[in-house]
Design a protein around this motif. Structure first.
Motif, PDB file in Angstrom:
ATOM      1  N   TYR A 125      -4.910 -12.268   5.787  1.00  0.00           N
ATOM      2  CA  TYR A 125      -5.135 -12.363   4.517  1.00  0.00           C
ATOM      3  C   TYR A 125      -4.631 -14.299   3.957  1.00  0.00           C
ATOM      4  N   LEU A 126      -3.272 -13.706   3.853  1.00  0.00           N
ATOM      5  CA  LEU A 126      -2.596 -15.507   3.559  1.00  0.00           C
ATOM      6  C   LEU A 126      -2.627 -16.823   4.968  1.00  0.00           C
ATOM      7  N   GLU A 129      -5.553 -18.279   3.201  1.00  0.00           N
ATOM      8  CA  GLU A 129      -5.650 -18.843   1.638  1.00  0.00           C
ATOM      9  C   GLU A 129      -4.392 -19.607   1.421  1.00  0.00           C
ATOM     10  N   ASN A 130      -5.051 -20.517   0.320  1.00  0.00           N
ATOM     11  CA  ASN A 130      -3.699 -21.326  -0.577  1.00  0.00           C
ATOM     12  C   ASN A 130      -2.427 -20.786  -1.094  1.00  0.00           C
ATOM     13  N   SER A 131      -1.831 -19.332  -1.113  1.00  0.00           N
ATOM     14  CA  SER A 131      -1.562 -18.726  -2.072  1.00  0.00           C
ATOM     15  C   SER A 131      -0.572 -17.809  -1.820  1.00  0.00           C
ATOM     16  N   LYS A 132       0.416 -17.731  -2.952  1.00  0.00           N
ATOM     17  CA  LYS A 132       1.302 -16.557  -2.940  1.00  0.00           C
ATOM     18  C   LYS A 132       0.941 -15.296  -3.251  1.00  0.00           C
ATOM     19  N   ILE A 133       2.319 -13.903  -2.625  1.00  0.00           N
ATOM     20  CA  ILE A 133       1.564 -12.874  -2.818  1.00  0.00           C
ATOM     21  C   ILE A 133       2.950 -12.408  -2.526  1.00  0.00           C
ATOM     22  N   ASN A 156       4.881 -16.888   2.689  1.00  0.00           N
ATOM     23  CA  ASN A 156       3.724 -16.516   1.457  1.00  0.00           C
ATOM     24  C   ASN A 156       4.278 -15.216   0.769  1.00  0.00           C
ATOM     25  N   ASN A 211      -1.240 -10.499 -12.579  1.00  0.00           N
ATOM     26  CA  ASN A 211      -2.028 -12.156 -12.159  1.00  0.00           C
ATOM     27  C   ASN A 211      -0.932 -13.272 -12.052  1.00  0.00           C
ATOM     28  N   LYS A 214       0.726 -13.033  -9.062  1.00  0.00           N
ATOM     29  CA  LYS A 214       0.235 -12.461  -7.674  1.00  0.00           C
ATOM     30  C   LYS A 214       0.030 -11.201  -7.445  1.00  0.00           C
TER      31      LYS A 214
END
Length: 362
Positions: A125-126, A129-133, A156, A211, A214
């Motif tokens: 998934y990451l 995606e430009n995201s961190k969890i 990430n 949220n 994340k």
């Protein structure tokens, strides 16, 4: 496949949402909106598959909106390449009883079977995606070790593990706290596993907080773990090869996740007679199944700390099921359990449970 919450089935979710959220915004657990069922011919076609190929067939219908069939195949092969057994698990016989060995993963716990897959799902998934969890997980020992092993070193993504201070085994503590990867954080909580789990649930319930960081979770309530664990019920059944006759599975359980995976397999058409819930002295599930009394008591420390649990989170999925998918009723029952610590199961609903489950306490 679409999913709904046990506490509000008016809204449906994709697998990606279910996987990343772990817990629904309303506090409920995710279940399929509708479930496919293998017929006898389809089951027969699965018999000769190795574990990895069987996993692809079982899991793929649940994750179609998240991952392509080819990518899923590669991730399953990668996830199970770290196991000491070519077919991930092993079935042995002791005194005319078949025993399924689930300890051939990197941390020697059955949790590895699902957790290795989840770790690679996050990475998949990451990657796009430009995201961190940030993963927050409560553990009584083996979940934390398996989760850390699956997540450590991945980009990430951070993992924060809450375990009860001085209430996990020495081996489990060392497996968790000696990892040097910078994305792994261990927190010892003064209390028991239920206290750790309640902290995680309260963090999920605080939407602004969860949220903002994340937040995601890999406890046994995460549906991805349930579907991954359902695979070895199919695989072991085919190894036994009872010619489509029903068999019984006896499953040690604390949080009702592993045995619920067996219940899912039964609902998918696997010929299972009864699922025997085996508990230690923390026997809330035994009392619920045998007497209809789901009532939390003081946690008793035993030699099986991973089962020292008084609130079995996954039991909510069964409550939803035996009450004909009535989300409002399930919501009220769960509120009552939170307020009073108990749920008296009515005769009709208890009969439904007993048609699928037996129980014993040791």
């Amino acid at each position: 496949m679409r999913y709904v919450s046990t506490r509000n089935n008016n809204q449906d979710y994709s697998f990606k949402e279910v996987f990343l959220k772990g817990l629904a915004d309303d506090g409920g657990l995710f279940v399929p909106k509708s479930l496919f069922r293998f017929n006898e011919k389809e089951l027969s076609s699965l018999k000769e598959l190795n574990y990895q190929d069987l996993a692809k067939k079982i899991i793929q219908p649940f994750v179609t909106d998240f991952i392509t069939e080819n990518d899923l195949s590669q991730i399953i092969d990668k996830s199970y390449s770290v196991f000491r057994k070519k077919n991930v698990v092993d079935l042995i016989e002791i005194e005319n009883k078949k025993i399924l060995e689930l300890f051939h993963g990197p941390t020697l716990a059955f949790k590895d079977v699902a957790m290795q897959l989840l770790g690679n799902f996050y990475e998949y998934y990451l990657k796009n995606e430009n995201s961190k969890i940030n993963i927050i997980v409560a553990t009584s020992g083996d979940t934390g070790a398996a989760a850390i092993e699956a997540i450590k070193g991945k980009k990430n993504i951070n993992i924060f593990v809450l375990h009860p201070l001085d209430k996990v085994s020495s081996v489990q503590r060392k497996l968790m706290t000696t990892v040097k990867d910078k994305n792994v954080f261990n927190l010892a909580i003064k209390g028991n596993f239920d206290d750790c789990q309640n902290l995680v649930k309260s963090m999920f319930a605080d939407k602004n907080f969860s949220n903002s960081i994340k937040m995601s979770g890999v406890n046994s309530i995460n549906w991805a773990r349930i579907i991954a664990q359902a695979v070895y019920y199919f695989y072991s059944y085919f190894l036994i090869d009872p010619n489509n006759q029903k068999v019984n599975f006896s499953v040690p359980t604390g949080n009702f996740g592993d045995v619920y995976a067996g219940y899912l397999a039964k609902k998918m058409g696997l010929p299972i007679n009864k699922l025997i819930v085996a508990t230690n002295q923390n026997d809330i599930l035994h009392r619920a199944i045998s007497k209809g009394s789901y009532e939390a008591q003081e946690v008793t420390e035993t030699n099986s700390p991973s089962m020292d649990i008084q609130i079995a989170s996954n039991f909510e999925r069964l409550i939803y099921d035996i009450n004909e998918s009535n989300d409002l009723l399930t919501n009220n029952i769960m509120k009552s359990i939170k307020e009073t610590g108990k749920y008296n199961i009515a005769t009709k609903e208890l009969e439904k449970i007993n048609s699928n489950f037996l129980s014993s306490s040791v």
